[in-house]
Design an enzyme around this catalytic site. Structure first.
Site, short mmCIF file in Angstrom:
data_model
loop_
_atom_site.label_atom_id
_atom_site.label_comp_id
_atom_site.label_asym_id
_atom_site.label_seq_id
_atom_site.Cartn_x
_atom_site.Cartn_y
_atom_site.Cartn_z
N TRP A 155 0.82 -1.22 0.00
CA TRP A 155 0.00 0.00 0.00
C TRP A 155 0.85 1.27 0.00
CZ3 TRP A 155 1.54 2.69 4.16
CH2 TRP A 155 2.00 1.98 5.27
N LYS A 179 -2.13 -8.72 -7.38
CA LYS A 179 -2.96 -8.61 -6.17
C LYS A 179 -2.44 -7.40 -5.40
CE LYS A 179 -4.81 -9.43 -2.01
NZ LYS A 179 -4.41 -8.15 -1.37
N PRO A 180 -3.14 -6.25 -5.51
CA PRO A 180 -2.69 -5.07 -4.76
C PRO A 180 -3.13 -5.15 -3.30
CG PRO A 180 -4.65 -4.53 -6.06
CD PRO A 180 -4.34 -5.99 -6.31
N SER A 182 -5.11 -4.42 0.00
CA SER A 182 -6.55 -4.12 0.04
C SER A 182 -6.81 -2.67 0.45
CB SER A 182 -7.28 -5.09 0.96
OG SER A 182 -6.71 -5.03 2.24
N GLY A 233 6.73 -6.32 0.72
CA GLY A 233 5.97 -6.24 1.97
C GLY A 233 6.84 -6.61 3.15
N SER A 234 6.21 -7.06 4.22
CA SER A 234 6.96 -7.27 5.46
C SER A 234 7.83 -8.54 5.41
CB SER A 234 5.99 -7.39 6.64
OG SER A 234 5.32 -8.62 6.57
N GLU A 255 11.09 -8.16 -1.78
CA GLU A 255 11.59 -6.87 -1.30
C GLU A 255 10.89 -6.65 0.04
OE1 GLU A 255 11.53 -3.40 -0.20
OE2 GLU A 255 10.68 -2.67 -2.09
N CYS A 289 10.16 1.36 2.89
CA CYS A 289 11.10 0.34 3.38
C CYS A 289 12.52 0.88 3.44
CB CYS A 289 11.08 -0.88 2.46
SG CYS A 289 9.47 -1.62 2.36
N GLU A 390 11.34 -1.98 12.70
CA GLU A 390 10.94 -1.02 11.67
C GLU A 390 9.82 -0.13 12.23
OE1 GLU A 390 9.77 -3.07 8.09
OE2 GLU A 390 10.41 -1.40 6.83
C1 SIN Z 1 9.54 0.72 -0.61
O1 SIN Z 1 9.29 1.37 0.37
O2 SIN Z 1 9.33 -0.50 -0.62
C2 SIN Z 1 10.11 1.28 -1.88
C3 SIN Z 1 10.49 2.68 -1.79
C4 SIN Z 1 11.05 3.22 -3.09
O3 SIN Z 1 11.01 2.57 -4.15
O4 SIN Z 1 11.55 4.32 -3.04
#
Ligand code: SIN
Length: 490
Positions: A155, A179-180, A182, A233-234, A255, A289, A390
């Protein structure tokens, strides 16, 4: 507010047809800045997910044999359409995700750039002719599309994390089921409409929106036609996917989470370092991230740096993402606010000082949204949650350090290995530190490191695989070698 979002009701995209879920169930999409409903999408069933895989499998033979130049043309046209529709897509993104409109427009451009970049890569998928061991033989190395791909997207960047997967998948000749998250399915639908309008044949990209992420993942992982899954995601979910992939030995790109150190040496340009830290830390309200999660500042400049940082942070307006001038928008939901606050309270209870912010915003214009003040914490130590978990929020924690060795050890003391940053004007140190940081990405005198032309990804528990750059397409290609015997000698 500068712009308003019309109510948007979207559908699933299966085999070139926009359709409702079997049974007709839908779910609402909520604006995290106001609590208002901004639209709705179908709640796909297992039958819908299977139908999307059917469509992707049926489209595969035609798409993988479409000339690369034609695939590239469709990717470039998709990027053009995204740019033409940038205001509409960005307004939708801000409404369902929260980020300020200027950032959302920036993300649309960033997302479109992946289509453009991979259009170029599509045209340059080369194989090899290898010198044979036996002179009567010939050896070819072919690079072929892996097949049907599932893209599970987050998201926090609803457009760019999707195009970063679909761009190389389409370029390589793969077909996809997306699948984005939700929380942000509407932006995904608008981007897929661009691909469709650019002329992608039916079934090349398919969209399933669902609140039941477990059901979708299970359907994807148990269907032998899906050859590869790309997930952002996580780390926790990533580990579940690694386990699920074992059953059919599916290819994965992951990722996952990050916990970026941001080091400021005493010889740094402090203005640049402050702007770099602010960009890295507070972009998207700290929900990336690659956000700085630990700032290490050399002791001789610590007090000056802290005072200047606090001044800059105090100038950042918090508000709805569609309100002109907003720099910090809402967080994605109440749970995200609670986590940021938990990290702040934990640090204060363990002896850190609140230098700025540190509160939820709940009155007046903030009453129905998920808002947290941009925050600066002085005196973070390794026992504090913010130093190893995180935060995913607009909270900067500062720690003083004395020596290069000490700070490298601190920076590397994390199970994560996605992004890291440092500032110095000493070029010998620049190379030394860049080499010693155990991260997939290093920003040296740079707080923003993301772009289509670079290999983005982590080491350690931040995942594996790279997205973007010249290697991004490799994740969607299988390597096959062909030995041709008894050819004879020339
Ligand atoms: C991410 O937060 O997963 C990607 C951030 C970005 O591409 O700059």
């Amino acid at each position: 507010m500068a712009t308003t979002m019309p109510n948007l009701d979207e559908q699933l995209l299966i085999g070139g047809t926009w359709t409702d879920a079997t049974g007709g169930a839908r779910f609402d999409v909520t604006d995290p800045g106001s609590g208002a409903t901004v639209g709705s999408v179908p709640n796909a069933t297992q039958a819908d997910v299977t139908a999307a895989i059917d469509a992707a499998a049926a489209a595969l033979p035609g798409w993988r044999s479409t000339p690369a130049l034609q695939r590239a043309r469709i990717l470039r046209k998709s990027a053009d359409l995204m740019r033409e529709r940038a205001v509409e897509i960005a307004t939708c993104m801000t409404s369902e995700q929260g980020k300020p409109l200027a950032e959302a427009k920036g993300e649309v451009e960033y997302a479109a750039s992946f289509f453009e970049w991979f259009a170029g890569e599509a045209e340059r998928v080369y194989g090899q002719v290898v010198s044979p061991m036996n002179t009567n033989n010939r050896v070819l190395v072919l690079r072929q599309p892996v097949g049907v791909v599932a893209a599970i997207t987050p998201w926090n960047f609803p457009a760019a994390m999707m195009t970063r997967k679909l761009g190389p998948a389409m370029a390589a000749g793969c077909t996809s089921v997306v699948k984005p998250a939700s929380a942000t399915p509407l932006t995904a639908a608008l981007v897929l409409r661009c691909i469709e309008d650019a002329g992608a044949p039916a079934g090349v990209v398919n969209l399933v929106t669902s609140r039941d992420a477990g059901m979708v993942a299970n359907t994807i992982f148990t269907d032998a036609r899906v050859k590869k899954i790309s997930f952002t995601g996580s780390t926790e979910i990533g580990k579940d996917l690694i386990r699920a992939s074992a059953h059919q030995v599916k290819r994965l790109s992951l990722e996952l989470g990050g916990h970026a150190p941001y080091i400021i040496f005493e010889d740094a340009d402090l203005d640049e370092a402050i702007e770099g830290l602010i960009a890295s830390k507070y972009r998207n309200a700290g929900q990336t991230c690659v956000c700085a999660n630990r700032a290490y500042v050399q002791r001789s400049i610590y007090d000056d740096f802290l005072a200047r940082l606090v001044k800059r942070v105090s100038e950042m307006p918090v508000g709805h993402g569609l309100t002109e001038g907003t720099v910090i928008g809402p967080m994605i939901n109440e749970a995200a606010v609670e986590k940021a606050d938990e990290h702040v309270q934990d640090a204060l209870a363990k002896g850190a000082k609140l230098a700025y912010g540190g509160h939820r915003l709940t009155e007046g214009e903030y009453a129905n949204g998920a808002y947290y003040e941009p925050t600066v914490i002085d005196g973070v130590t390794p026992d504090m949650l913010i130093h190893h978990e995180e935060t995913f929020g607009p909270v900067a924690g500062l720690t003083a350090f004395d020596t290069e060795d000490e700070v490298i050890a601190l920076a590397n003391s994390s199970e994560y290995g996605l992004a890291s940053y440092f500032h110095t004007k000493d070029y010998a140190r620049l190379l030394r530190v860049a080499e010693r940081l155990e991260y997939g990405i290093v920003g040296a005198n740079a707080g923003i490191i993301s772009a289509a032309n670079v290999p983005f990804g982590g080491v350690k528990e931040s995942g594996y695989g790279r997205e973007g750059g010249s290697v991004g397409i490799d994740e969607y290609l299988d390597v096959k070698y062909v030995l041709i015997g008894a050819v004879g000698t020339v």
